[in-house]
Design a protein around this motif. Structure first.
Motif, PDB file in Angstrom:
ATOM      1  N   ALA A 254       0.845  -1.203   0.000  1.00  0.00           N
ATOM      2  CA  ALA A 254       0.000   0.000   0.000  1.00  0.00           C
ATOM      3  C   ALA A 254       0.875   1.246   0.000  1.00  0.00           C
ATOM      4  O   ALA A 254       1.774   1.382   0.836  1.00  0.00           O
ATOM      5  N   ASN A 255       0.624   2.115  -0.967  1.00  0.00           N
ATOM      6  CA  ASN A 255       1.245   3.443  -1.011  1.00  0.00           C
ATOM      7  C   ASN A 255       0.152   4.446  -0.680  1.00  0.00           C
ATOM      8  O   ASN A 255      -0.702   4.758  -1.505  1.00  0.00           O
ATOM      9  N   VAL A 283      -2.412   3.050  10.901  1.00  0.00           N
ATOM     10  CA  VAL A 283      -0.973   2.781  10.782  1.00  0.00           C
ATOM     11  C   VAL A 283      -0.629   1.451  11.446  1.00  0.00           C
ATOM     12  O   VAL A 283       0.212   0.689  10.951  1.00  0.00           O
ATOM     13  N   ASP A 284      -1.310   1.134  12.541  1.00  0.00           N
ATOM     14  CA  ASP A 284      -1.049  -0.125  13.240  1.00  0.00           C
ATOM     15  C   ASP A 284      -1.463  -1.352  12.422  1.00  0.00           C
ATOM     16  O   ASP A 284      -1.019  -2.467  12.711  1.00  0.00           O
ATOM     17  N   GLN A 285      -2.325  -1.156  11.405  1.00  0.00           N
ATOM     18  CA  GLN A 285      -2.783  -2.279  10.589  1.00  0.00           C
ATOM     19  C   GLN A 285      -1.908  -2.523   9.357  1.00  0.00           C
ATOM     20  O   GLN A 285      -2.065  -3.532   8.676  1.00  0.00           O
ATOM     21  N   ASP A 290       4.706  -1.156   3.541  1.00  0.00           N
ATOM     22  CA  ASP A 290       3.762  -0.120   3.120  1.00  0.00           C
ATOM     23  C   ASP A 290       4.355   1.255   3.411  1.00  0.00           C
ATOM     24  O   ASP A 290       5.191   1.412   4.307  1.00  0.00           O
ATOM     25  N   THR A 291       3.926   2.264   2.642  1.00  0.00           N
ATOM     26  CA  THR A 291       4.425   3.624   2.843  1.00  0.00           C
ATOM     27  C   THR A 291       3.279   4.586   3.130  1.00  0.00           C
ATOM     28  O   THR A 291       2.153   4.401   2.646  1.00  0.00           O
ATOM     29  N   THR A 308       7.057   7.508   3.806  1.00  0.00           N
ATOM     30  CA  THR A 308       7.884   6.848   4.820  1.00  0.00           C
ATOM     31  C   THR A 308       7.392   5.419   5.023  1.00  0.00           C
ATOM     32  O   THR A 308       6.185   5.182   5.125  1.00  0.00           O
ATOM     33  N   LYS A 309       8.298   4.466   5.091  1.00  0.00           N
ATOM     34  CA  LYS A 309       7.939   3.068   5.328  1.00  0.00           C
ATOM     35  C   LYS A 309       7.343   2.902   6.727  1.00  0.00           C
ATOM     36  O   LYS A 309       7.771   3.549   7.684  1.00  0.00           O
ATOM     37  N   ILE A 310       6.384   1.992   6.835  1.00  0.00           N
ATOM     38  CA  ILE A 310       5.766   1.710   8.119  1.00  0.00           C
ATOM     39  C   ILE A 310       6.801   1.173   9.106  1.00  0.00           C
ATOM     40  O   ILE A 310       6.623   1.271  10.326  1.00  0.00           O
ATOM     41  N   ALA A 311       7.890   0.623   8.594  1.00  0.00           N
ATOM     42  CA  ALA A 311       8.960   0.169   9.482  1.00  0.00           C
ATOM     43  C   ALA A 311       9.450   1.303  10.375  1.00  0.00           C
ATOM     44  O   ALA A 311       9.922   1.065  11.496  1.00  0.00           O
ATOM     45  N   ASP A 312       9.334   2.551   9.898  1.00  0.00           N
ATOM     46  CA  ASP A 312       9.706   3.720  10.707  1.00  0.00           C
ATOM     47  C   ASP A 312       8.427   4.336  11.284  1.00  0.00           C
ATOM     48  O   ASP A 312       8.114   5.516  11.079  1.00  0.00           O
TER      49      ASP A 312
END
Length: 620
Positions: A254-255, A283-285, A290-291, A308-312
């Motif tokens: 998902a972008n 964001v938690d889902q 995803d960005t 920004t990647k969800i990793a961050d």
């Protein structure tokens, strides 16, 4: 003794002179009402300047989050003493007042400090309260005041099969109408009739309809025929569609671009703060690949967060938390910037979607609905979806939100509570974000040998021309992963009492049609569905004959899901004032819904029954 006499005279005369002075002061000496910017749609104009907003970073007043009510209403508290002149109020700074609201050494009162209605709960404060004088709470409930905007639509009419045998419409999976109706009823008043879109009342609820086993055919239609509970001589044709539910491992990347209205009209607990909490839930889902990017708009637009990647996740949440409201509303600039950001980070193998959260109160830049529609239609070709999260009450522009969502290949939801935010962005995150079919159209041809009249319940804003069905250039609604869609027709069988008379000089329409060669008179009609897969530009066809084999002798013989959806349809028709269920009541809706509560893990159906009870005593 002379001095004592003088002092006694002063003690007696001073209060009398002061009270006389106070009574003679015009209202403008205590508060300075200004002309409202816009005439009220449902109420008297607001009597204070709404442009005095709290800026992000100001110390909030305990009442600063409260929306405005009519000043005259809030001031009419019979037990309160007369207001003091402003020159008796201390000029010391007061927390929560608009910055720069200083005049001749005195603070003017921010309108949000005066009066309001927060999440449907009326709160009133009079001028005497501002002056620090104790007062009793008002006993009378305030009238329903708002400037919400809904598109005016006419209820679908009854049509004769002899002259108009084909019905065509676009599917609709939006749910915004139900949420707005719920908010109105919980506040004790009936919603505006144009706020009620019956198909959205039906489609708000999850249904356990039969689903396809594989994504090769993205959805499965199921048709049921049953007697109409409000008119036993008529039948209901219930069309249920269930979309294939993507497994987590099947979801594409998902972008996402969050396009957030941070203008002054979003200042309130049921607006920007609610949106921020909802987005943190979303964001938690999301998955680490995803960005998320964030574009904000008020008087102008700006990028609050580059993709920004969800990793961050901490960086994303920090950007959301830092948002504050203030300024006017240049929505068009924000839309342009959001599309630019989404295009710059376009993911060919993923889903590219803008999520616009706003009350729809665009007031600078491009504000014309047709111009904004044209802008979204041009952007649609980029392959980027546009979904809407509507918030707020009192200036919510639902008509604009519907226009943007319908022309942006997206959906529209109205978020009035954290529970609704969780439903849309957590429980139904897959449906909200990941489409499995686009441009989905339905067409029913009725058999004049079996059916004399019909009406489509709801879908007034989704009607299509007959020739649009096979035209792949005509836009239509999308279906997300696991989405359910319901459409209900009320039909009059040939030979049953009808609403429309035969023409004096035309061919009778009542059961006199001969069979057409090659057709089956066991069929009431024929259902066709067209759709495109998300990455395709060519439509595919699904067909289902509506035959006697699909008919049930009584409504009690159909599934609980079908019965409940019929109760929701009847409830919507009653709220809209449709003339077709004249002998049906809210009590009948409640009784039917009670038989179809079934497994209700989130309490949505129980809530529906309670809303029907509230509708019985709600004021207009």
């Amino acid at each position: 003794m002379a001095i004592a006499a003088s002092l006694a005279a002063l003690v007696i005369a001073a209060p009398i002179a002061f009270k006389t002075y106070e009574r003679e002061q015009p209202i403008s000496d205590t508060l300075e009402p200004s002309k409202p910017d816009i005439d009220a749609r449902y109420a008297q104009p607001i009597a204070v300047d709404e442009k005095q907003k709290l800026r992000a970073g100001d110390s909030p007043s305990p009442y600063a989050a409260v929306a405005r009510e009519d000043l005259a209403t809030s001031a009419s508290v019979s037990a309160a003493p007369p207001p003091l002149p402003l020159d008796t109020v201390s000029p010391a700074p007061m927390a929560g007042l608009a910055d720069g609201a200083q005049h001749d050494g005195l603070r003017k009162i921010s309108p949000s400090y005066l009066t309001g209605n927060l999440l449907g709960r009326p709160i009133e404060r009079s001028r005497a309260f501002i002056a620090g004088i104790p007062q009793e709470e008002p006993t009378a409930s305030p009238q329903y005041n708002d400037r919400d905007v809904f598109e005016a639509t006419k209820i679908n009419p009854v049509k004769q099969v002899a002259s108009d045998p084909v019905s065509t419409f676009s599917v609709d999976v939006d749910t915004a109408s139900y949420s707005f109706v719920r908010r109105a009823l919980n506040a004790g008043h009936l919603p505006p009739k144009d706020a009620v879109r019956v198909e959205e009342m039906i489609n708000y609820f999850p249904y356990d309809y039969p689903a396809p086993a594989t994504p090769d055919i993205p959805f499965k239609p199921t048709v049921t025929v049953m007697p109409a509970p409000w008119k036993p001589t008529d039948l209901l044709v219930h069309i249920a569609i269930k979309g294939y539910e993507l497994k987590r491992a099947e979801r594409p990347r998902a972008n996402l671009v969050f396009l957030l209205d941070v203008s002054g009209s979003m200042d309130g607990d049921d607006r920007l703060p609610l949106v921020k909490t909802a987005l943190r839930m979303l964001v938690d889902q999301l998955q680490p690949d995803d960005t998320v990017g964030i574009v904000t708009y008020a008087s102008g637009s700006s990028i609050a967060l580059e993709p920004t990647k969800i990793a961050d996740k901490q960086k994303i949440v920090g950007a959301i938390d830092a948002l504050g409201a203030g300024g006017s509303t240049d929505g068009a600039d924000g839309i342009e910037d959001a599309y630019r950001l989404a295009e710059a980070n376009f993911d060919k193998a993923g889903v590219n979607r803008i999520i616009l959260a706003t009350d729809g109160d665009f007031n600078v830049g491009v504000t014309d609905r047709d111009q904004l529609k044209g802008l979204i239609e041009r952007k649609r070709a980029t392959g980027i979806y546009l979904s809407i999260l509507g918030v707020g009450q009192g200036n919510h522009n639902d008509a604009l939100m519907q226009t943007l969502a319908q022309n942006g290949n997206g959906t529209a939801a109205y978020v009035d509570t954290l529970n609704e935010a969780r439903k849309v962005l957590v429980d139904e995150a897959s449906s909200t974000l990941f489409p499995i079919a686009k441009d989905v159209k339905a067409q029913v041809e009725w058999n004049p040998a079996r059916v004399s009249e019909y009406r489509l319940i709801g879908y007034e804003t989704r009607g299509l021309a007959r020739e649009d069905f096979n035209n792949d250039q005509v836009d239509a609604g999308d279906i997300g992963s696991g989405h359910t869609v319901t459409a209900i027709y009320e039909i009059t069988p040939a030979g049953a009492p009808r609403l429309v008379d035969d023409l004096r000089y035309g061919k009778p329409a009542s059961g006199t049609h001969e069979s057409v060669a090659g057709t089956d008179n066991s069929e009431f009609g024929f259902l066709k569905l067209r759709y495109k897969k998300p990455t395709s530009s060519t439509s595919e066809l699904i067909s289902v004959p509506i035959s006697n084999a699909l008919a049930k002798p009584a409504i009690g013989d159909v599934s609980q899901d079908v019965r409940f959806s019929v109760a929701a349809a009847a409830f919507g028709d009653l709220l809209r004032g449709a003339p077709f269920e004249a002998k049906y009541s809210f009590d009948d809706v409640i009784a039917l819904a009670q038989t179809a509560r079934g497994d209700d893990p989130f309490g949505y159906r129980a809530e529906f029954v309670n809303l029907a009870r509230l509708a019985k005593s709600a004021r207009p």
